[in-house]
Design a protein around this motif. Structure first.
Motif, short mmCIF file in Angstrom:
data_model
loop_
_atom_site.label_atom_id
_atom_site.label_comp_id
_atom_site.label_asym_id
_atom_site.label_seq_id
_atom_site.Cartn_x
_atom_site.Cartn_y
_atom_site.Cartn_z
N LEU A 181 0.87 -1.17 0.00
CA LEU A 181 0.00 0.00 0.00
C LEU A 181 0.91 1.23 0.00
O LEU A 181 1.77 1.36 0.87
N VAL A 182 0.73 2.10 -0.98
CA VAL A 182 1.54 3.32 -1.06
C VAL A 182 0.70 4.48 -0.54
O VAL A 182 -0.45 4.66 -0.97
N LEU A 191 1.60 2.21 -11.35
CA LEU A 191 0.72 3.01 -12.20
C LEU A 191 0.56 4.46 -11.74
O LEU A 191 0.29 5.34 -12.56
N HIS A 192 0.69 4.71 -10.45
CA HIS A 192 0.48 6.08 -9.96
C HIS A 192 1.77 6.90 -10.15
O HIS A 192 2.87 6.40 -9.87
N PRO A 193 1.65 8.16 -10.59
CA PRO A 193 2.86 8.98 -10.81
C PRO A 193 3.74 9.06 -9.57
O PRO A 193 4.98 9.09 -9.68
N TYR A 194 3.16 9.09 -8.38
CA TYR A 194 3.98 9.17 -7.17
C TYR A 194 4.78 7.88 -6.97
O TYR A 194 5.97 7.92 -6.65
N THR A 195 4.12 6.72 -7.17
CA THR A 195 4.83 5.45 -6.99
C THR A 195 5.96 5.33 -8.01
O THR A 195 7.04 4.83 -7.70
N MET A 216 -4.28 6.91 0.57
CA MET A 216 -3.80 5.77 -0.23
C MET A 216 -3.71 6.23 -1.67
O MET A 216 -4.64 6.86 -2.19
N VAL A 217 -2.62 5.90 -2.35
CA VAL A 217 -2.57 6.26 -3.77
C VAL A 217 -2.47 5.01 -4.66
O VAL A 217 -2.89 5.05 -5.82
N GLU A 218 -1.92 3.92 -4.14
CA GLU A 218 -1.84 2.69 -4.95
C GLU A 218 -1.78 1.49 -4.03
O GLU A 218 -1.13 1.52 -2.98
N LYS A 219 -2.46 0.40 -4.44
CA LYS A 219 -2.39 -0.84 -3.66
C LYS A 219 -2.50 -2.02 -4.62
O LYS A 219 -3.39 -2.07 -5.46
N CYS A 220 -1.56 -2.95 -4.47
CA CYS A 220 -1.57 -4.14 -5.34
C CYS A 220 -0.59 -5.15 -4.75
O CYS A 220 -0.02 -4.93 -3.68
N SER A 277 2.93 -7.14 -4.33
CA SER A 277 4.31 -6.66 -4.39
C SER A 277 4.89 -6.87 -5.79
O SER A 277 5.54 -5.98 -6.35
N ASP A 278 4.61 -8.04 -6.38
CA ASP A 278 5.13 -8.32 -7.73
C ASP A 278 4.62 -7.30 -8.74
O ASP A 278 5.37 -6.78 -9.56
N ASP A 279 3.30 -7.02 -8.66
CA ASP A 279 2.71 -6.06 -9.62
C ASP A 279 3.32 -4.67 -9.45
O ASP A 279 3.57 -3.96 -10.42
N LEU A 280 3.54 -4.29 -8.18
CA LEU A 280 4.05 -2.93 -7.95
C LEU A 280 5.44 -2.75 -8.55
O LEU A 280 5.74 -1.72 -9.15
N PHE A 281 6.28 -3.77 -8.40
CA PHE A 281 7.64 -3.63 -8.93
C PHE A 281 7.68 -3.88 -10.43
O PHE A 281 8.58 -3.41 -11.11
N ASP A 282 6.66 -4.58 -10.93
CA ASP A 282 6.61 -4.85 -12.36
C ASP A 282 6.04 -3.65 -13.12
O ASP A 282 6.59 -3.19 -14.11
N LYS A 283 4.90 -3.12 -12.62
CA LYS A 283 4.28 -1.99 -13.32
C LYS A 283 3.54 -1.09 -12.35
O LYS A 283 2.34 -1.29 -12.09
#
Ligand code: SF4
Length: 322
Positions: free
Chosen positions: A221-222, A242-246, A228-232, A234-240
């Motif tokens: 969770l970012v 989506l939020h400009p801040y992340t 909250m701006v993004e949640k998914c 761990s694999d998805d977050l490092f793979d792609k």
């Protein structure tokens, strides 16, 4: 199907300050399945540590609900919270300041057992403390040492041991390795992952360091300025991401390979104030994609890809999604 151990719904924590209400945590919602880890990441001041403390009941929520194993904890009485503490524990960032310097290792780890009256005799207490020390990799000979006599890694092992003493099911790990050398960080992270596997523990792992959270988290969770701006996964977050801040947070992680290239979306600009925030996206003043709507309307979390939630008006456009 795995069981949901923790459910957080629209949680808010506001603090009164001289300039108004500081929105430290603003409408945060998530669930964690038993035996899993949710990494909570963001820059200093984004509300991630406050979130952990409100979830544990160490701070009262301004609004929203927390359910632990199906029971609402946000309305728990003092006595009920005392009982919940057996199941819900915390490991702090700085082991040195969180450990009583006048107590020995044995006394620190044994203290929760004494408070809860879980040992009938001194022998039983000694035995349980010795077992915990063995579990967290502290040698017997250190039982009568004081925290200042030990290195950072051993001090954090005491912190982990103290959190484990009551055999909790859920632990908030608040930047538990940030104050440690990189080589020691790996040892503590491995210890925590081993304990999770052996005991089925559920973690919230709070950190500003994405490279640390990658290895231990199932989901991430970012947070940005309380939201909250993004949640998914761990694999998805490092793979792609989506939020400009992340994207900016990940771009700040050093690349170990010489000559390696990746898209750099550096974070620039001033943070907006979390005190009485105006409507609109809180990231707008730093976002290179911001348009008029971003300064007037709050974006909401929506499922942009399967199990990948983002709060941004223009997330599809920015990422070339339909
Ligand atoms: Fe940027 Fe607007 Fe998306 Fe916020 S809502 S992240 S300002 S594009």
């Amino acid at each position: 199907m795995a069981k949901t151990l923790l459910e957080v719904k629209h949680l808010k924590k506001y603090f009164k300050v001289s300039a108004g209400l500081l929105h430290a945590v603003d409408d945060v919602t998530f669930t964690i399945e038993e035996g899993k880890t949710l990494g909570v990441v963001g820059e200093s001041g984004c509300g991630k540590s406050t979130l952990g403390r409100v979830v544990l009941g160490l701070l009262d929520a301004t609004d929203g609900e927390v359910y632990f194993d199906g029971k609402e904890t946000t309305k728990a009485t003092k006595e009920e919270r005392h009982e919940l503490r057996k199941d819900m524990q915390i490991i702090f960032q700085d082991p040195f300041s969180s450990l009583n310097p006048r107590m020995t290792v044995k006394e620190i780890i044994g203290e929760p057992l004494k408070i809860y009256g879980l040992c009938k005799t001194k022998e039983e207490l000694d035995e349980r403390v010795a077992k915990i020390m063995e579990t967290v990799g502290l040698a017997d000979r250190l039982a009568f040492s004081y925290p200042h006599e030990l290195d950072g890694g051993r001090r954090q092992r005491i912190g982990v041991g103290r959190a484990l003493a009551l055999e909790p099911r859920f632990i908030v790990c608040d930047e538990p390795v940030s104050a440690l050398d990189v080589s020691i960080q790996a040892q503590i992270l491995n210890l925590m992952m081993d304990l999770q596997e052996q005991r089925g523990l559920t973690y919230i792992f709070v950190t500003h360091d994405l490279s640390v959270v990658k290895h231990i988290s199932d989901d991430i969770l970012v947070m940005y300025l309380g939201c909250m701006v993004e949640k998914c996964s761990s694999d998805d977050l490092f793979d792609k991401q989506l939020h400009p801040y992340t994207k900016g947070l990940l771009a700040a992680i050093p690349i170990p390979t010489i000559g390696a290239k990746k898209e750099r979306v550096m974070l620039t600009g001033e943070l907006s104030s979390p005190i009485e925030p105006k409507p609109g996206c809180r990231f707008a003043v730093r976002c290179r994609y911001a348009k008029d709507k971003c300064f007037t309307e709050n974006p909401v979390m929506e499922e942009v890809l399967p199990n990948h939630f983002v709060s941004c008006h223009y997330v599809r456009e920015i990422n070339g999604l339909d």
